[in-house]
Design a protein around this motif. Sequence first.
Motif, PDB file in Angstrom:
ATOM      1  N   TRP A   1       0.822  -1.215   0.000  1.00  0.00           N
ATOM      2  CA  TRP A   1       0.000   0.000   0.000  1.00  0.00           C
ATOM      3  C   TRP A   1       0.856   1.265   0.000  1.00  0.00           C
ATOM      4  CZ3 TRP A   1      -4.712  -0.439   3.872  1.00  0.00           C
ATOM      5  CH2 TRP A   1      -5.615  -1.390   3.378  1.00  0.00           C
ATOM      6  N   LYS A   2       1.873   1.298   0.842  1.00  0.00           N
ATOM      7  CA  LYS A   2       2.683   2.513   0.991  1.00  0.00           C
ATOM      8  C   LYS A   2       3.523   2.815  -0.249  1.00  0.00           C
ATOM      9  CE  LYS A   2       2.997   2.234   6.041  1.00  0.00           C
ATOM     10  NZ  LYS A   2       3.908   2.099   7.207  1.00  0.00           N
ATOM     11  N   LYS A   3       3.663   1.824  -1.136  1.00  0.00           N
ATOM     12  CA  LYS A   3       4.446   2.036  -2.359  1.00  0.00           C
ATOM     13  C   LYS A   3       3.634   2.745  -3.443  1.00  0.00           C
ATOM     14  CE  LYS A   3       8.011  -0.466  -0.872  1.00  0.00           C
ATOM     15  NZ  LYS A   3       9.343   0.127  -0.621  1.00  0.00           N
ATOM     16  N   PHE A   4       2.306   2.743  -3.290  1.00  0.00           N
ATOM     17  CA  PHE A   4       1.442   3.325  -4.315  1.00  0.00           C
ATOM     18  C   PHE A   4       1.008   4.728  -3.902  1.00  0.00           C
ATOM     19  CE2 PHE A   4       0.032  -1.342  -4.531  1.00  0.00           C
ATOM     20  CZ  PHE A   4       1.046  -1.665  -5.415  1.00  0.00           C
ATOM     21  N   ASN A   5       0.911   5.634  -4.873  1.00  0.00           N
ATOM     22  CA  ASN A   5       0.383   6.973  -4.605  1.00  0.00           C
ATOM     23  C   ASN A   5      -1.107   6.908  -4.278  1.00  0.00           C
ATOM     24  OD1 ASN A   5       2.827   8.521  -5.144  1.00  0.00           O
ATOM     25  ND2 ASN A   5       2.562   7.859  -7.259  1.00  0.00           N
ATOM     26  N   ARG A   6      -1.824   6.121  -5.068  1.00  0.00           N
ATOM     27  CA  ARG A   6      -3.254   5.880  -4.809  1.00  0.00           C
ATOM     28  C   ARG A   6      -3.498   4.379  -4.829  1.00  0.00           C
ATOM     29  NH1 ARG A   6      -6.855   8.144  -8.966  1.00  0.00           N
ATOM     30  NH2 ARG A   6      -8.473   7.502  -7.502  1.00  0.00           N
ATOM     31  N   PRO A   7      -3.478   3.719  -3.661  1.00  0.00           N
ATOM     32  CA  PRO A   7      -3.636   2.263  -3.611  1.00  0.00           C
ATOM     33  C   PRO A   7      -4.885   1.754  -4.326  1.00  0.00           C
ATOM     34  CG  PRO A   7      -2.963   3.094  -1.475  1.00  0.00           C
ATOM     35  CD  PRO A   7      -3.240   4.295  -2.323  1.00  0.00           C
ATOM     36  N   SER A   8      -5.995   2.474  -4.197  1.00  0.00           N
ATOM     37  CA  SER A   8      -7.239   2.013  -4.823  1.00  0.00           C
ATOM     38  C   SER A   8      -7.138   1.960  -6.342  1.00  0.00           C
ATOM     39  CB  SER A   8      -8.403   2.918  -4.412  1.00  0.00           C
ATOM     40  OG  SER A   8      -8.159   4.247  -4.817  1.00  0.00           O
ATOM     41  N   ALA A   9      -6.353   2.881  -6.925  1.00  0.00           N
ATOM     42  CA  ALA A   9      -6.208   2.930  -8.383  1.00  0.00           C
ATOM     43  C   ALA A   9      -5.413   1.747  -8.916  1.00  0.00           C
ATOM     44  CB  ALA A   9      -5.525   4.235  -8.792  1.00  0.00           C
ATOM     45  N   VAL A  10      -4.655   1.089  -8.043  1.00  0.00           N
ATOM     46  CA  VAL A  10      -3.898  -0.095  -8.447  1.00  0.00           C
ATOM     47  C   VAL A  10      -4.639  -1.372  -8.043  1.00  0.00           C
ATOM     48  CG1 VAL A  10      -1.728  -1.372  -8.160  1.00  0.00           C
ATOM     49  CG2 VAL A  10      -1.704   1.139  -8.252  1.00  0.00           C
ATOM     50  N   ILE A  11      -5.044  -1.430  -6.783  1.00  0.00           N
ATOM     51  CA  ILE A  11      -5.596  -2.673  -6.231  1.00  0.00           C
ATOM     52  C   ILE A  11      -6.967  -3.003  -6.820  1.00  0.00           C
ATOM     53  CG2 ILE A  11      -6.377  -3.789  -4.101  1.00  0.00           C
ATOM     54  CD1 ILE A  11      -4.192  -2.153  -2.642  1.00  0.00           C
ATOM     55  N   ALA A  12      -7.832  -1.989  -6.981  1.00  0.00           N
ATOM     56  CA  ALA A  12      -9.194  -2.250  -7.477  1.00  0.00           C
ATOM     57  C   ALA A  12      -9.202  -2.863  -8.892  1.00  0.00           C
ATOM     58  CB  ALA A  12     -10.024  -0.968  -7.434  1.00  0.00           C
ATOM     59  N   PRO A  13      -8.469  -2.297  -9.887  1.00  0.00           N
ATOM     60  CA  PRO A  13      -8.488  -2.907 -11.227  1.00  0.00           C
ATOM     61  C   PRO A  13      -7.917  -4.329 -11.258  1.00  0.00           C
ATOM     62  CG  PRO A  13      -7.619  -0.671 -11.320  1.00  0.00           C
ATOM     63  CD  PRO A  13      -7.696  -1.045  -9.875  1.00  0.00           C
ATOM     64  N   VAL A  14      -6.827  -4.556 -10.513  1.00  0.00           N
ATOM     65  CA  VAL A  14      -6.213  -5.893 -10.512  1.00  0.00           C
ATOM     66  C   VAL A  14      -7.166  -6.903  -9.875  1.00  0.00           C
ATOM     67  CG1 VAL A  14      -4.240  -7.280  -9.781  1.00  0.00           C
ATOM     68  CG2 VAL A  14      -3.913  -4.880 -10.373  1.00  0.00           C
ATOM     69  N   THR A  15      -7.817  -6.503  -8.777  1.00  0.00           N
ATOM     70  CA  THR A  15      -8.783  -7.386  -8.123  1.00  0.00           C
ATOM     71  C   THR A  15      -9.963  -7.671  -9.044  1.00  0.00           C
ATOM     72  OG1 THR A  15      -8.179  -6.426  -5.973  1.00  0.00           O
ATOM     73  CG2 THR A  15     -10.208  -7.710  -6.065  1.00  0.00           C
ATOM     74  N   ALA A  16     -10.401  -6.650  -9.770  1.00  0.00           N
ATOM     75  CA  ALA A  16     -11.539  -6.820 -10.681  1.00  0.00           C
ATOM     76  C   ALA A  16     -11.221  -7.841 -11.777  1.00  0.00           C
ATOM     77  CB  ALA A  16     -11.916  -5.472 -11.307  1.00  0.00           C
ATOM     78  N   ILE A  17     -10.022  -7.732 -12.371  1.00  0.00           N
ATOM     79  CA  ILE A  17      -9.666  -8.670 -13.447  1.00  0.00           C
ATOM     80  C   ILE A  17      -9.484 -10.080 -12.904  1.00  0.00           C
ATOM     81  CG2 ILE A  17      -7.116  -8.461 -13.463  1.00  0.00           C
ATOM     82  CD1 ILE A  17      -9.331  -8.389 -16.580  1.00  0.00           C
ATOM     83  N   SER A  18      -8.942 -10.206 -11.686  1.00  0.00           N
ATOM     84  CA  SER A  18      -8.781 -11.536 -11.087  1.00  0.00           C
ATOM     85  C   SER A  18     -10.143 -12.131 -10.757  1.00  0.00           C
ATOM     86  CB  SER A  18      -7.914 -11.455  -9.823  1.00  0.00           C
ATOM     87  OG  SER A  18      -8.557 -10.716  -8.802  1.00  0.00           O
ATOM     88  N   PHE A  19     -11.100 -11.286 -10.345  1.00  0.00           N
ATOM     89  CA  PHE A  19     -12.450 -11.776 -10.057  1.00  0.00           C
ATOM     90  C   PHE A  19     -13.146 -12.224 -11.334  1.00  0.00           C
ATOM     91  CE2 PHE A  19     -17.055 -10.715  -9.198  1.00  0.00           C
ATOM     92  CZ  PHE A  19     -17.304 -11.857  -8.451  1.00  0.00           C
TER      93      PHE A  19
END
Length: 430
Positions: free
Chosen positions: A360-378
């Motif tokens: 989380w701390k490595k990303f400027n906006r965690p949601s902008a990274v985590i949400a799309p990746v989670t969506a494609i994996s789902f």
Amino acid sequence: MTNLRTKDIIALGFMTFALFIGAGNIIFPPIVAQQAGEHVWLAALGFLITAVGLPVLTIMALSKTEGSIAILSSPLGKVASLILTVVCYLTVGPLFATPRTATVSYEIGFSPYFGNGNAALFTYSVIYFAFVTAVSLYPNKLLDTVGHVLAPLKIFALAILGVAAFIIPTGSISPAINNYVASPVSEGIVSGYLTMDTLGALVFGIVIIHAIHSRGVTDKKLVTRYAIIASLISGVGLTLVYLSLFKLGLGSHDVAPNAANGAVILHAYVQHAFGDLGSLFLTALIFIACMVTSIGLTCACAEYFSELTKIPYKILVLILVLFSLVMSNLGLTKLIAFSVPVLSAIYPPAIVVILLSFFWKKFNRPSAVIAPVTAISFLFGIIEGIKVTSFKNYLPEIVQTLPLNEQNLAWLIPSLIVLIICVVIDKVKK
């Protein structure tokens, strides 16, 4: 500042280990070992990565969020986070995993004595869930009941089985079969991934945190430290158990040739190693193993839904236990048919959320990274879920050509590609 005593830290580690080891964990490695044959230790390596590594990482991730899946998945947004959390709790709780502990423990340990009739299963499940209720109603005493009593009994029984596997071998090593011939490591990875222990870890996180709180520890750094220590103790325990069970199954072809599942191998081995007492020993082991897992799941689900709905904890325990009692009497086949598609769909996004939580701390906006990746994996998880249903023939041909499709890991490469793209955009846009 309150600190845990050494014996409580050890008990916490034992409790965490005991929560993971259910009947499925005990009966699964022997069949993998028999089928992997001479490639067993390569398969074991892959198995340990996903059956031990991922659950331990999950507890570590949850230790930083007070055991809350909701906080862990918060970058997904409120609605998606709530859906993922509720589905995880329901699936590995009253909808499947909790009732399965009763059904599996009966079929493995008690059906040889009482038969497979509906009346016998119902009577057993009533007694079984009465025990579960008695312990689950008092979560603040969980470290005493599970950590100091049930977990040591479970570990003692597993130690006997593990030592016996090394000093009382069964026979010669059989040749590898199926996918274990050409790709034992990747097949082992998938086998460990399908144990579903990572989803269990998501649910058990809150139980472990509350057990620490029950001893008066409130400092967040200490809570995190003790949860991480507990996860490492459980990881060592899981590794030792799995290695001994792989050893048990490795030479089992002589006593249980071409076994249909690990339960057949275990029955044959304990009869070979301990004689008639072996069946009684296995019955006691499976009963305690399933009981501890069921208690952990019931406590975790009641804790979460009590916070979500404000319904009193003890009332929720009774509701969850009654629901699990009804579900357990549907039979194991129906339970599996109902649950496997759901589990296959939610496992990929759950893994993504867990692993990315460390960055989380490595990303400027965690949601902008985590949400799309989670969506494609789902999205690919849904495809995995459809593949294990009668609707699989309606899937387009291109699905069969996806990389790692045969290993049930078709979601992995698309998720990595989207992750790289999102990380680059996140760094460029700042």
